[in-house]
Design an enzyme around this catalytic site. Structure first.
Site, mmCIF file in Angstrom:
data_model
loop_
_atom_site.group_PDB
_atom_site.id
_atom_site.type_symbol
_atom_site.label_atom_id
_atom_site.label_comp_id
_atom_site.label_asym_id
_atom_site.label_seq_id
_atom_site.Cartn_x
_atom_site.Cartn_y
_atom_site.Cartn_z
ATOM 1 N N SER A 167 0.837 -1.197 0.000
ATOM 2 C CA SER A 167 0.000 0.000 0.000
ATOM 3 C C SER A 167 0.878 1.255 0.000
ATOM 4 O O SER A 167 1.779 1.372 -0.825
ATOM 5 C CB SER A 167 -0.963 -0.051 1.186
ATOM 6 O OG SER A 167 -1.997 0.894 1.042
ATOM 7 N N ASP A 262 -9.732 -3.608 -6.116
ATOM 8 C CA ASP A 262 -9.079 -2.484 -5.449
ATOM 9 C C ASP A 262 -9.104 -1.283 -6.396
ATOM 10 O O ASP A 262 -8.650 -1.388 -7.537
ATOM 11 C CB ASP A 262 -7.631 -2.879 -5.123
ATOM 12 C CG ASP A 262 -6.876 -1.817 -4.339
ATOM 13 O OD1 ASP A 262 -7.374 -0.684 -4.196
ATOM 14 O OD2 ASP A 262 -5.765 -2.136 -3.865
ATOM 15 N N HIS A 292 -8.194 -4.628 -1.477
ATOM 16 C CA HIS A 292 -6.977 -4.037 -0.929
ATOM 17 C C HIS A 292 -6.656 -4.640 0.439
ATOM 18 O O HIS A 292 -7.538 -4.824 1.274
ATOM 19 C CB HIS A 292 -7.196 -2.531 -0.792
ATOM 20 C CG HIS A 292 -5.971 -1.748 -0.470
ATOM 21 N ND1 HIS A 292 -5.044 -1.396 -1.416
ATOM 22 C CD2 HIS A 292 -5.521 -1.244 0.710
ATOM 23 C CE1 HIS A 292 -4.073 -0.699 -0.851
ATOM 24 N NE2 HIS A 292 -4.339 -0.595 0.443
#
Length: 327
Positions: A167, A262, A292
């Protein structure tokens, strides 16, 4: 979100729904009081029983001086006992540039270090909004230099450094990769990027179509970038936004993992294409029925991906050795 849920792996969605972290209103806190997310997560982690460190693994916290000498940077190292000259994975945790800690990855890195014979070094970099860009990148680059100079002292191979992150941590890893290429002080052998945010413009098709996806929404992404870039949001400086870089040549080979559900998916794919156009070798993987940060939730899909990661790192290390003139 309801239309998206039907496409999510059902056992993954069950694990997400049952997680105590589902009680944290991330989107609201990102907008109104982002620092409170750290307190909320800390409370939940303290309520859990700490994971025992495997007997065959050495886990240590070390502090290294910042480049300006004004603060210390903590790194958490995971190393199989009795092993030397190990490939090193310099890693940056996720958390929207705002929250997260290296310890949140213990459940993953305890096993990964042993299964791959990697020396993993996870950086506790400074966080926004108190420390916007370039603080996290600067801490990360300092950690990279420390690893190149002192990695052998903790059992690592200074000529075999992989950089990675998940991320927002993957964003920082990519930024450092560009910076290291330009400064020509340290050679990074490979970049390993999990579901990375790569653009502050939030204009891709997946960002529109999956705007209300669980675990990562368009609104949350907008606040993430606002806190990270602050008064530089309208005109980000070099290295802050990886997809906005102008030069993708001479970067290390890359493994990029995106999730089918995502909103950040297309950003990762566009970044992969930029690398390919610059003749950088890229292994792009799309995890179907995943959202995600899916790999933080205990379910068969996450376990399958973990085994895939072990294979990926084994392949990465093998390719590095094949290119190494010392071998």
């Amino acid at each position: 979100m309801e239309s998206i849920k039907k496409y999510i792996d059902p056992l993954l969605w069950q694990a997400i729904s049952n997680s105590p972290f589902a009680t944290i209103d991330y989107e609201n806190l990102l907008a109104n009081d982002p620092i409170k997310i750290r307190d909320a997560e800390r409370t939940l982690y303290l309520a859990e029983r700490p994971l025992p460190v495997p007997s065959e693994l050495q886990v240590q916290n070390r502090e290294i001086p910042s480049a300006d000498g004004l603060h210390q940077i903590r790194v958490r190292t995971y190393s199989p006992k009795g092993k030397q000259n190990l490939p090193m994975l310099l890693y940056f945790h996720g958390g929207a540039f705002i929250y997260g800690t290296p310890e949140q990855y213990d459940f993953m890195f305890f096993q990964l270090a042993m299964d791959t014979n990697l020396l993993i070094v996870s950086v506790d970099y400074r966080l926004a909004p108190e420390n916007p860009f370039p603080a996290g990148m600067d801490d990360g680059y300092t950690a990279l230099k420390w690893l190149a100079n002192h990695g052998a002292e903790i059992g690592g191979d200074k000529d075999n450094i992989i950089i990675g992150g998940s991320s927002a941590g993957a964003t920082i890893a990519a930024s450092i990769t560009h910076l290291a290429r330009d400064r020509k002080e340290i050679v990074i052998q490979h970049q390993y990027l999990l579901y990375p945010p790569m653009s502050h413009s939030l204009a891709t098709s997946s960002m529109v179509e999956l705007a209300h996806a669980p675990m990562q929404s368009k609104i949350a992404a907008a606040w993430m970038w606002k806190h990270y870039l602050q008064d530089q949001l309208s005109d980000p400086p070099q290295y802050a936004v990886p997809l906005s870089e102008s030069d993708f040549t001479d970067l290390p080979d890359a493994t990029i993992v995106v999730c089918a559900l995502d909103p950040l998916k297309d950003e990762g794919k566009l970044y992969a294409n930029k690398l390919k156009e610059a003749h950088v070798e890229v292994n792009l993987l799309e995890i179907q029925r995943a959202v995600h940060a899916f790999d933080f939730f205990d379910c068969p899909l996450s376990e399958q991906f973990y085994q895939q990661q072990v294979t990926l790192f084994q392949h990465i290390v093998k390719k590095i050795h094949e290119k190494d003139p010392r071998d």
